[in-house]
Design an enzyme around this catalytic site. Structure first.
Site, mmCIF file in Angstrom:
data_model
loop_
_atom_site.group_PDB
_atom_site.id
_atom_site.type_symbol
_atom_site.label_atom_id
_atom_site.label_comp_id
_atom_site.label_asym_id
_atom_site.label_seq_id
_atom_site.Cartn_x
_atom_site.Cartn_y
_atom_site.Cartn_z
ATOM 1 N N ASN A 10 35.546 -50.818 -35.008
ATOM 2 C CA ASN A 10 35.244 -49.424 -34.658
ATOM 3 C C ASN A 10 36.172 -49.025 -33.501
ATOM 4 O OD1 ASN A 10 34.178 -46.988 -33.858
ATOM 5 N ND2 ASN A 10 32.232 -47.818 -33.116
ATOM 6 N N TRP A 11 37.194 -48.273 -33.835
ATOM 7 C CA TRP A 11 38.197 -47.931 -32.816
ATOM 8 C C TRP A 11 37.713 -46.808 -31.895
ATOM 9 C CZ3 TRP A 11 43.645 -47.832 -35.635
ATOM 10 C CH2 TRP A 11 43.876 -49.088 -36.198
ATOM 11 N N LYS A 12 36.611 -46.178 -32.238
ATOM 12 C CA LYS A 12 36.077 -45.059 -31.438
ATOM 13 C C LYS A 12 37.174 -44.008 -31.215
ATOM 14 C CE LYS A 12 32.826 -48.274 -29.442
ATOM 15 N NZ LYS A 12 31.862 -48.554 -28.416
ATOM 16 N N HIS A 96 25.719 -44.596 -35.139
ATOM 17 C CA HIS A 96 26.127 -45.389 -33.977
ATOM 18 C C HIS A 96 25.371 -44.885 -32.744
ATOM 19 C CE1 HIS A 96 28.582 -47.054 -30.776
ATOM 20 N NE2 HIS A 96 29.008 -47.938 -31.665
ATOM 21 N N GLU A 98 26.251 -44.282 -29.849
ATOM 22 C CA GLU A 98 26.934 -43.208 -29.098
ATOM 23 C C GLU A 98 26.711 -41.859 -29.779
ATOM 24 O OE1 GLU A 98 30.773 -45.102 -28.989
ATOM 25 O OE2 GLU A 98 29.937 -46.640 -27.662
ATOM 26 N N GLU A 168 23.009 -53.363 -33.400
ATOM 27 C CA GLU A 168 23.793 -53.240 -32.176
ATOM 28 C C GLU A 168 22.857 -52.934 -31.005
ATOM 29 O OE1 GLU A 168 28.123 -52.220 -33.065
ATOM 30 O OE2 GLU A 168 27.065 -50.325 -32.951
ATOM 31 N N GLY A 174 29.866 -52.418 -25.297
ATOM 32 C CA GLY A 174 30.886 -52.092 -24.300
ATOM 33 C C GLY A 174 30.549 -52.586 -22.903
ATOM 34 N N SER A 214 29.737 -56.247 -27.861
ATOM 35 C CA SER A 214 30.583 -57.184 -27.105
ATOM 36 C C SER A 214 30.879 -58.467 -27.881
ATOM 37 C CB SER A 214 29.968 -57.482 -25.738
ATOM 38 O OG SER A 214 29.882 -56.282 -24.972
ATOM 39 N N GLY A 235 33.861 -53.289 -31.352
ATOM 40 C CA GLY A 235 34.426 -52.132 -30.649
ATOM 41 C C GLY A 235 35.665 -52.547 -29.883
HETATM 42 C C1 PEP Z 1 30.444 -50.722 -31.005
HETATM 43 O O1 PEP Z 1 30.579 -49.719 -30.328
HETATM 44 O O2 PEP Z 1 30.147 -50.635 -32.192
HETATM 45 C C2 PEP Z 1 30.648 -52.012 -30.349
HETATM 46 C C3 PEP Z 1 30.117 -53.063 -30.889
HETATM 47 O O3 PEP Z 1 31.384 -51.994 -29.181
HETATM 48 P P1 PEP Z 1 31.811 -53.267 -28.290
HETATM 49 O O4 PEP Z 1 32.267 -54.354 -29.249
HETATM 50 O O5 PEP Z 1 32.926 -52.770 -27.430
HETATM 51 O O6 PEP Z 1 30.604 -53.672 -27.529
#
Ligand code: PEP
Length: 254
Positions: A10-12, A96, A98, A168, A174, A214, A235
């Protein structure tokens, strides 16, 4: 039932179209031909067109990070499932945390998107997970149950093969904090139990449940070794080709 691992990036809101070309080219050269683990990248909408021509010759799949539940019309700024299909997108991340937190998405609005996705032959990656406050007050499983029942309401049994879940924990996204292997397995096993209650044992045993929060090369092996962890939604670590591909290799067993 054996489930093929899925590692999705997920490049956001990162990577311009030209930066995406460089990152995909590197990913393609590292894991673009392997077929043991399914790989998917989810760049921003503005990179999808260029990305689709780059992944065409590889085994890497393309995903989007969101979509509208509406098919077309006066919805300024929105992108429909049909538009994504036209760019050879196969997966779409929905719900998600966010999107839930910053854009007011609810289980009900996400449910409409999930149903629109499968109607248009897109595979939803439906994200669920508890906040830190919810975990600390012992509400994790209750929150997960509501997210599953409301977010997957009226989901057709005939489309269960195309469904992907992503657990998640919001406090792990993050932040560098990861759920322990045991914490992840506990929730994943519970998610599978709920899917069994809704869709029956055979269908539920084929659904892939990804862990996200993470995940990185150092912790991927332990998480992916859990019986109900079928891949990762990545992410931060997906923005670096070597880190992302090391996680793919951890899934493949290399
Ligand atoms: C995500 O936002 O889907 C995610 C898992 O982010 P990160 O790996 O940076 O925690």
């Amino acid at each position: 039932m054996s489930r093929k691992y899925l590692i999705a990036g997920n490049w956001k809101m990162n990577m311009s179209a030209s930066e995406s070309v460089d990152l995909i080219s590197e990913i393609n050269s590292l894991v673009g031909q392997q077929i043991h683990t399914q790989v998917c990248i989810c760049p921003p909408f503005t990179s999808l067109q260029k990305s689709s021509s780059l992944v065409e010759q590889s085994e890497v799949h393309l995903g989007a990070q969101n979509m509208s539940s509406e098919p077309s019309g006066a919805f300024t700024g929105e992108i429909s499932a049909g538009m994504l299909r036209d760019l050879y997108v196969t997966f779409v991340i929905l719900g998600h945390s966010e999107r839930r937190e910053y854009f007011g998405e609810s289980n009900q609005s996400i449910n409409r998107k999930v149903l629109a996705a499968v109607e248009n032959n897109l595979k939803p990656i439906y994200c669920i997970g508890e906040t830190l406050e919810e975990r600390e007050s012992d509400q994790t499983l209750a929150v997960i149950k509501t997210q599953i029942y409301e977010g997957l309401a009226n989901y057709p049994l005939s489309e269960v093969d195309n469904l992907v879940l992503a657990y998640e924990p919001v406090w792990a996204i993050g932040t560098g904090k990861t759920a322990t292997n045991e914490m992840a397995q506990e929730v994943h096993a519970y998610v599978r139990k709920l899917l069994t209650d809704i869709f029956g044992d055979t269908a539920a045993s084929g659904v892939r449940i990804l862990y996200g929060g993470s995940m990185k090369p150092e912790n991927a092996k332990g998480l992916l070794a859990q019986p109900d962890v079928d891949g990762g939604l990545i992410g931060g670590a997906s923005l670096n080709a070597r880190s992302f591909c090391s996680i793919v290799e951890a899934a493949t067993g290399d």
